[in-house]
Design an enzyme around this catalytic site. Structure first.
Site, PDB file in Angstrom:
ATOM      1  N   HIS B  79       0.844  -1.200   0.000  1.00  0.00           N
ATOM      2  CA  HIS B  79       0.000   0.000   0.000  1.00  0.00           C
ATOM      3  C   HIS B  79       0.879   1.250   0.000  1.00  0.00           C
ATOM      4  CE1 HIS B  79      -2.705   3.172   1.349  1.00  0.00           C
ATOM      5  NE2 HIS B  79      -1.931   3.362   2.407  1.00  0.00           N
ATOM      6  N   ASP B 108       6.217  21.798 -26.551  1.00  0.00           N
ATOM      7  CA  ASP B 108       6.190  20.446 -25.980  1.00  0.00           C
ATOM      8  C   ASP B 108       7.263  20.386 -24.900  1.00  0.00           C
ATOM      9  OD1 ASP B 108       6.085  17.638 -25.480  1.00  0.00           O
ATOM     10  OD2 ASP B 108       5.266  17.353 -27.494  1.00  0.00           O
ATOM     11  N   TRP B 150       7.090   0.051   3.849  1.00  0.00           N
ATOM     12  CA  TRP B 150       7.529   0.786   2.653  1.00  0.00           C
ATOM     13  C   TRP B 150       8.930   1.343   2.838  1.00  0.00           C
ATOM     14  CZ3 TRP B 150       8.731   5.932   1.309  1.00  0.00           C
ATOM     15  CH2 TRP B 150       8.647   6.861   2.334  1.00  0.00           C
ATOM     16  N   SER B 178      12.530   5.950 -14.085  1.00  0.00           N
ATOM     17  CA  SER B 178      11.420   6.716 -14.653  1.00  0.00           C
ATOM     18  C   SER B 178      11.352   8.117 -14.054  1.00  0.00           C
ATOM     19  CB  SER B 178      10.121   5.957 -14.414  1.00  0.00           C
ATOM     20  OG  SER B 178       9.025   6.823 -14.444  1.00  0.00           O
ATOM     21  N   SER B 179      11.439   8.197 -12.717  1.00  0.00           N
ATOM     22  CA  SER B 179      11.341   9.523 -12.089  1.00  0.00           C
ATOM     23  C   SER B 179      12.494  10.414 -12.483  1.00  0.00           C
ATOM     24  CB  SER B 179      11.366   9.436 -10.571  1.00  0.00           C
ATOM     25  OG  SER B 179      10.449   8.540 -10.116  1.00  0.00           O
ATOM     26  N   HIS B 262      13.451  11.817   3.346  1.00  0.00           N
ATOM     27  CA  HIS B 262      12.866  13.095   3.702  1.00  0.00           C
ATOM     28  C   HIS B 262      12.700  14.021   2.499  1.00  0.00           C
ATOM     29  CE1 HIS B 262      11.006  16.058   6.077  1.00  0.00           C
ATOM     30  NE2 HIS B 262      11.664  16.897   5.320  1.00  0.00           N
ATOM     31  N   GLU B 264      12.185  13.089  -0.321  1.00  0.00           N
ATOM     32  CA  GLU B 264      11.071  12.460  -1.037  1.00  0.00           C
ATOM     33  C   GLU B 264       9.711  12.998  -0.568  1.00  0.00           C
ATOM     34  OE1 GLU B 264      10.541  10.484  -3.509  1.00  0.00           O
ATOM     35  OE2 GLU B 264       8.471   9.880  -3.123  1.00  0.00           O
ATOM     36  N   TYR B 266       9.079  15.897   0.416  1.00  0.00           N
ATOM     37  CA  TYR B 266       8.904  17.214  -0.193  1.00  0.00           C
ATOM     38  C   TYR B 266       8.700  17.117  -1.684  1.00  0.00           C
ATOM     39  CZ  TYR B 266       9.203  19.400   4.179  1.00  0.00           C
ATOM     40  OH  TYR B 266       8.894  19.767   5.445  1.00  0.00           O
ATOM     41  N   SER B 277      -1.048  27.509  -5.120  1.00  0.00           N
ATOM     42  CA  SER B 277      -0.685  28.896  -5.426  1.00  0.00           C
ATOM     43  C   SER B 277      -1.242  29.350  -6.757  1.00  0.00           C
ATOM     44  CB  SER B 277       0.842  29.059  -5.442  1.00  0.00           C
ATOM     45  OG  SER B 277       1.387  28.624  -4.235  1.00  0.00           O
ATOM     46  N   HIS B 311      15.414  12.990  11.712  1.00  0.00           N
ATOM     47  CA  HIS B 311      14.250  13.076  12.600  1.00  0.00           C
ATOM     48  C   HIS B 311      13.378  11.825  12.492  1.00  0.00           C
ATOM     49  CE1 HIS B 311      11.984  15.550   9.286  1.00  0.00           C
ATOM     50  NE2 HIS B 311      11.770  14.266   9.112  1.00  0.00           N
ATOM     51  N   HIS B 312      13.658  10.982  11.504  1.00  0.00           N
ATOM     52  CA  HIS B 312      12.964   9.694  11.441  1.00  0.00           C
ATOM     53  C   HIS B 312      13.664   8.645  12.285  1.00  0.00           C
ATOM     54  CE1 HIS B 312      10.304  10.972   8.168  1.00  0.00           C
ATOM     55  NE2 HIS B 312      11.337  11.676   7.754  1.00  0.00           N
ATOM     56  N   THR B 337       7.700  26.926   5.500  1.00  0.00           N
ATOM     57  CA  THR B 337       6.375  26.340   5.268  1.00  0.00           C
ATOM     58  C   THR B 337       5.297  27.291   5.778  1.00  0.00           C
ATOM     59  OG1 THR B 337       7.441  24.216   5.702  1.00  0.00           O
ATOM     60  CG2 THR B 337       5.051  24.215   5.490  1.00  0.00           C
ATOM     61  N   LYS B 340       4.567  30.133   3.462  1.00  0.00           N
ATOM     62  CA  LYS B 340       3.636  29.788   2.380  1.00  0.00           C
ATOM     63  C   LYS B 340       2.199  29.870   2.850  1.00  0.00           C
ATOM     64  CE  LYS B 340       6.416  27.073  -0.575  1.00  0.00           C
ATOM     65  NZ  LYS B 340       5.858  27.694  -1.766  1.00  0.00           N
ATOM     66  N   ARG B 459       2.087   1.214  15.178  1.00  0.00           N
ATOM     67  CA  ARG B 459       1.707   1.035  13.780  1.00  0.00           C
ATOM     68  C   ARG B 459       2.204  -0.317  13.277  1.00  0.00           C
ATOM     69  NH1 ARG B 459       6.112   4.847  10.537  1.00  0.00           N
ATOM     70  NH2 ARG B 459       5.002   4.105   8.715  1.00  0.00           N
TER      71      ARG B 459
HETATM   72  C1  HEM Z   1       6.287  21.119   9.209  1.00  0.00           C
HETATM   73  C2  HEM Z   1       6.626  20.130   8.472  1.00  0.00           C
HETATM   74  C3  HEM Z   1       6.939  18.702   8.948  1.00  0.00           C
HETATM   75  C4  HEM Z   1       7.577  18.271  10.065  1.00  0.00           C
HETATM   76  C5  HEM Z   1       8.139  19.123  11.181  1.00  0.00           C
HETATM   77  C6  HEM Z   1       7.618  16.825  10.000  1.00  0.00           C
HETATM   78  C7  HEM Z   1       8.205  15.991  10.949  1.00  0.00           C
HETATM   79  C8  HEM Z   1       8.174  14.619  10.907  1.00  0.00           C
HETATM   80  C9  HEM Z   1       8.821  13.755  11.845  1.00  0.00           C
HETATM   81  C10 HEM Z   1       9.642  14.224  13.036  1.00  0.00           C
HETATM   82  C11 HEM Z   1       8.563  12.468  11.489  1.00  0.00           C
HETATM   83  C12 HEM Z   1       9.077  11.204  12.153  1.00  0.00           C
HETATM   84  C13 HEM Z   1       8.113  10.664  13.119  1.00  0.00           C
HETATM   85  C14 HEM Z   1       8.527   9.336  13.661  1.00  0.00           C
HETATM   86  O1  HEM Z   1       8.708   8.388  12.867  1.00  0.00           O
HETATM   87  O2  HEM Z   1       8.654   9.229  14.866  1.00  0.00           O
HETATM   88  C15 HEM Z   1       7.756  12.514  10.313  1.00  0.00           C
HETATM   89  C16 HEM Z   1       7.294  11.409   9.645  1.00  0.00           C
HETATM   90  C17 HEM Z   1       6.760  11.466   8.377  1.00  0.00           C
HETATM   91  N1  HEM Z   1       6.455  12.603   7.665  1.00  0.00           N
HETATM   92 FE1  HEM Z   1       6.636  14.499   8.319  1.00  0.00          FE
HETATM   93  N2  HEM Z   1       7.002  16.422   8.870  1.00  0.00           N
HETATM   94  C18 HEM Z   1       6.582  17.542   8.193  1.00  0.00           C
HETATM   95  C19 HEM Z   1       5.941  17.581   6.985  1.00  0.00           C
HETATM   96  C20 HEM Z   1       5.727  16.475   6.203  1.00  0.00           C
HETATM   97  C21 HEM Z   1       5.255  16.530   4.843  1.00  0.00           C
HETATM   98  C22 HEM Z   1       4.951  17.801   4.075  1.00  0.00           C
HETATM   99  C23 HEM Z   1       5.175  15.252   4.417  1.00  0.00           C
HETATM  100  C24 HEM Z   1       4.750  14.707   3.083  1.00  0.00           C
HETATM  101  C25 HEM Z   1       4.063  15.289   2.210  1.00  0.00           C
HETATM  102  C26 HEM Z   1       5.572  14.398   5.499  1.00  0.00           C
HETATM  103  C27 HEM Z   1       5.585  13.028   5.432  1.00  0.00           C
HETATM  104  C28 HEM Z   1       6.003  12.207   6.428  1.00  0.00           C
HETATM  105  C29 HEM Z   1       5.999  10.777   6.351  1.00  0.00           C
HETATM  106  C30 HEM Z   1       5.581   9.948   5.129  1.00  0.00           C
HETATM  107  C31 HEM Z   1       6.454  10.301   7.573  1.00  0.00           C
HETATM  108  C32 HEM Z   1       6.534   8.871   8.041  1.00  0.00           C
HETATM  109  C33 HEM Z   1       7.550   8.044   7.422  1.00  0.00           C
HETATM  110  C34 HEM Z   1       7.471   6.656   7.965  1.00  0.00           C
HETATM  111  O3  HEM Z   1       8.039   6.397   9.030  1.00  0.00           O
HETATM  112  O4  HEM Z   1       6.831   5.806   7.320  1.00  0.00           O
HETATM  113  N3  HEM Z   1       5.895  15.179   6.576  1.00  0.00           N
HETATM  114  N4  HEM Z   1       7.526  13.849   9.963  1.00  0.00           N
HETATM  115 CU   LIG Z   2      11.032  13.690   7.347  1.00  0.00          CU
END
Ligand code: HEM
Ligand SMILES: [Cu+2]
Lengths: 189, 535
Positions: B79, B108, B150, B178-179, B262, B264, B266, B277, B311-312, B337, B340, B459
């Site tokens: 998923h 084009d 994933w 591709s990307s 990370h 990714e 963005y 916008s 931070h992950h 952010t 914006k 999770r």
């Molecule tokens: C103010 C902006 C953001 C902050 C401060 C932030 C911070 C964080 C942090 C600290 C985690 C890790 C949490 C953990 O695993 O304990 C996390 C996970 C995640 N964030 Fe964000 N994030 C932000 C914006 C975004 C945006 C814009 C996206 C995507 C469009 C995003 C997608 C994700 C995803 C996919 C995960 C989980 C990844 C995983 O473990 O599977 N985040 N974020």
């Molecule tokens: Cu991140």
């Protein structure tokens, strides 16, 4: 015609740069491996201790006592019984200490093991120095075999002042296949 | 005019579009390729959504009912992979293909044949990945599909990975290629193909955000390719990049993965910023507030995204200095952010607002994305992340930014530009139903996840402790409601594709500005063969 060729040339120039860029970034992924190791060596980020023997010539600091704890695990399908002789020791920085670890192979075939050390807190890792360790090489135990494996270490007196307890953990891995390149059990040999 | 004449012998069918299967297979036309990308990503959205419903069906009640835990793990893994690489990314690439040439007055994309390749690799990549799932589903779980999440952390994906991990690796390599090709095409197009007078600082923000996204892609997709290559050699060629037994380090995998991962996230959200916008000024009938600051904010988000990855990984045991660095850097990202979000609000301030469908989606995006940003800030605090990490709180966070963020903005884009793509207005009745049902269900689906997460529900498990039962029932209800609501969007799109609906004018939205509205609706097969004049 010239206008188009000109555009095509400009396109190809940018294309070339970007392809080179992505190939370099592919290389960068691999460069992260040694980079990480070097960073970890310097900072002890991941709690790895050095895998070569230290000289052991250092001044003892008798005013300080640090507890060193020992933890053992058998990882990833390893069947050995693997235990430290003592769970913890109190040492002065600079004091040379020997601790033995016991291993027993309960299996009916020969197994080659490799112990991987890890120190917590990670910042203590560069300050835990070993003059001799079973983890420098892999160990072979015949079926049912047993051994006492020595580890001799001392703490660098430069160990940060706030660290009073260090945990040294060993994970024992079965590397028989990796060492012999043979997927079959070693029983036949 | 030499340019037009030369263009003529470049494409053999200058005047008529080719027909039938060949039109799509061999297409080098940015609009056709954009359409292919969009339909493909929509199909993947449905497939990935179906898997999400399998997950939610299992989690509706405590205990095991629908699938066994092994298959559950395969569902969460695939998923995630399908939604990230198959739904969100190709959808934004599709939008880029359709809109960037129209927005900058180019005939084009710069590299049309490569464009064809970048799309046609994708169906093969996903056939391989989904094939692994089908084999598992119809083979009683044997062989297993990828089941390591994933994020495919080593050693789960190396030492303990099922045989299908190798299919996964091949498939990720193909998606990556591709990307990268898609991104290169965008960069070359934007740098070289702008109509005379279209300076960089006159480009619509969607073009800017995509240009920056494309640079991110070129920088990090190769790193992902490197990571899966290392997995492959660890699995089969005796290396030990990630194998502690051979002197490697599994934590290294996480560093490499999140160095990609990370940026990714963005990559998935920057194009959305561009979409919103474009839409908000149209329906506020004002110019975008702070255009230049938007450009700089996007660029600084992109740059900062390279220095926050750990931070992950706060819980892997980094030294204090490391966690502090990554914590502050992460919190710093919320400054651009925030810029914006405030700019969007300022654009609406004292505007003559109307709330047509694209605007509704865009507004929902602003509010709900901000919710996700705020939970992100909570997660960025190292000490509290120790509690939140790997709980449903994280799941809530990233679904707010990705579903009610990225995906809502893609819906907004679709409703906004469908008139241009198809020549008919999207059906308002179905569209309103789609919007309101999605808006309500998405919150029922994801908001309670915050609560169960804070209460400690981890999770990626197929079961949970009894005290989480009520919330999970509601979450599952939200999930099925959201899933079914998307069928309305299928209907909207099919109606547009069949040209059923009110005929769209060239500029169907009163307040809209931009070159794309100067060409007829539907946009003819070839546009801007002669570059437009830019004031
Ligand atoms: C103010 C902006 C953001 C902050 C401060 C932030 C911070 C964080 C942090 C600290 C985690 C890790 C949490 C953990 O695993 O304990 C996390 C996970 C995640 N964030 Fe964000 N994030 C932000 C914006 C975004 C945006 C814009 C996206 C995507 C469009 C995003 C997608 C994700 C995803 C996919 C995960 C989980 C990844 C995983 O473990 O599977 N985040 N974020
Ligand atoms: Cu991140």
């Amino acid at each position: 015609m010239s206008e188009l060729n000109d555009l095509e040339q400009r396109n190809n120039r940018v294309l070339r740069k970007l392809v080179i860029g992505s190939v370099l970034m592919f290389g960068f992924a691999f460069a992260m491996v040694p980079l990480y190791d070097v960073l970890c060596d310097i900072t002890g980020l991941n709690g790895k201790t050095s895998d070569t023997a230290a000289s052991g010539e250092v001044q003892m600091d008798e005013d300080r006592l640090v507890t060193v704890q020992f933890v053992t695990t058998s990882s990833g399908g390893m069947v050995w019984d693997f235990t430290p002789q003592v769970r913890s020791v109190k040492v002065h920085p600079g004091e040379i200490t020997q601790v033995n670890f016991q291993v027993k192979n309960p299996a009916d075939h020969t197994i080659i093991g490799q112990a991987i050390p890890s120190v917590s807190p990670g910042l203590a890792a560069p300050h835990l120095l070993k003059t001799q360790c079973f983890c420098f090489d892999n160990q072979t135990l015949l079926a049912g075999g047993e051994a006492d494996m020595p580890m001799i270490f001392y703490l660098d007196p430069a160990l940060p002042k706030h660290i009073n307890t260090i945990t040294l953990s060993y994970a024992m891995f079965d590397v028989t296949e990796r060492v012999t390149g043979n997927k079959d059990k070693l029983a036949a040999r | 005019m030499t340019a037009v004449a030369a263009h003529h012998d470049h494409h053999d069918d200058h005047h008529h579009a080719p027909h039938g299967l060949k039109r799509w297979l061999f297409s080098t036309n940015h609009k056709d390729i954009g359409t292919l990308y969009l339909w493909f990503s929509f199909a993947m959205f449905m497939v990935g959504g179906f898997m999400a419903l399998v997950i939610r069906a299992e989690l509706m009640y405590p205990g095991m009912q629908v699938v066994d835990p092994e298959f559950f793990n395969q569902m969460t893994t695939v998923h995630g992979l399908i939604m990230v690489f198959g739904a969100v990314m190709p959808a934004t690439v599709g939008l880029a293909n359709w809109m960037i040439p129209l927005m900058i007055g180019a005939p084009d994309m710069a590299l049309p044949r490569m464009n064809n390749w970048s799309f046609w690799i994708l169906p093969f990549a996903f056939t391989i990945l989904i094939g692994a799932v089908l084999m598992s589903a119809f083979g009683d779980g044997n062989p297993s599909a990828p089941n390591f999440g994933w994020t495919f952390y080593a050693p789960l994906s190396t030492k303990y990975g099922p045989a299908s991990t190798d299919l996964f690796i091949l498939s990720v390599h193909m998606m990556g290629i591709s990307s990268i090709m898609g991104a290169i095409n965008v960069i070359v197009t934007v740098l070289n193909m702008r109509a005379p007078g279209m300076t960089m600082m006159k480009m619509p923000l969607f073009v800017w955000t995509w240009l920056i996204t494309a640079f991110l892609l070129v920088a990090v997709m190769p790193v992902l390719a490197g990571a899966v290559t290392m997995m492959l050699t660890d699995r089969h060629f005796g290396t030990s990049f990630f194998d502690a037994a051979g002197g490697g380090d599994p934590v290294l995998f996480q560093h490499i993965f999140w160095f990609f991962g990370h940026p990714e996230v963005y990559i998935m959200i920057l194009p959305s910023f561009g979409i919103v916008s474009a839409i908000i000024p149209t329906f506020a009938r004002k110019h975008l507030f702070g255009y230049a600051s938007m450009v700089y904010a996007t660029a600084s988000i992109a740059l900062l995204s390279f220095v926050v990855w750990a931070h992950h990984m706060f819980t892997v045991g980094m030294p204090l200095a490391g966690t502090l660095f990554f914590m502050y850097m992460t919190m710093l990202i919320s400054v651009p952010t925030g810029v914006k979000v405030f700019n969007w609000v300022a654009t609406m301030w004292r505007g003559s607002l109307t709330f047509e469908l694209p605007m509704k989606w865009a507004l929902a995006f602003v509010v709900l994305f901000t919710c996700g940003g705020l939970s992100g800030l909570m997660l960025a605090l190292t000490p509290v992340d120790f509690q939140y990490h790997d709980t449903y709180f994280v799941v809530a966070h990233f679904h707010y930014v990705l579903v009610s963020g990225a995906i809502f903005s893609i819906f907004a884009a679709a409703y906004y530009w469908l008139p241009k793509w198809s020549g008919v207005m999207p059906n308002t009745f179905l569209g309103e139903l789609h919007f309101w049902n999605s808006l309500l269900s998405v919150n029922l689906l994801f908001f309670p996840m915050h609560f169960v997460g804070l209460a400690g529900m981890p999770r990626r498990y197929a079961d949970y402790a009894l005290q989480f039962a009520d919330y999970n029932w509601w979450i599952s209800v939200g999930a099925f409601w959201f899933g079914i609501s998307q069928l309305l969007f299928v209907a909207v799109c099919v109606l547009c594709a069949m040209k059923k609906g009110k005929k769209a004018e060239a500029a169907p939205w009163e307040g809209a500005e931009g070159l794309e509205w100067t060409v007829p609706s539907p946009a003819p097969f070839h546009t801007f063969d002669t570059p437009p004049v830019i004031k």
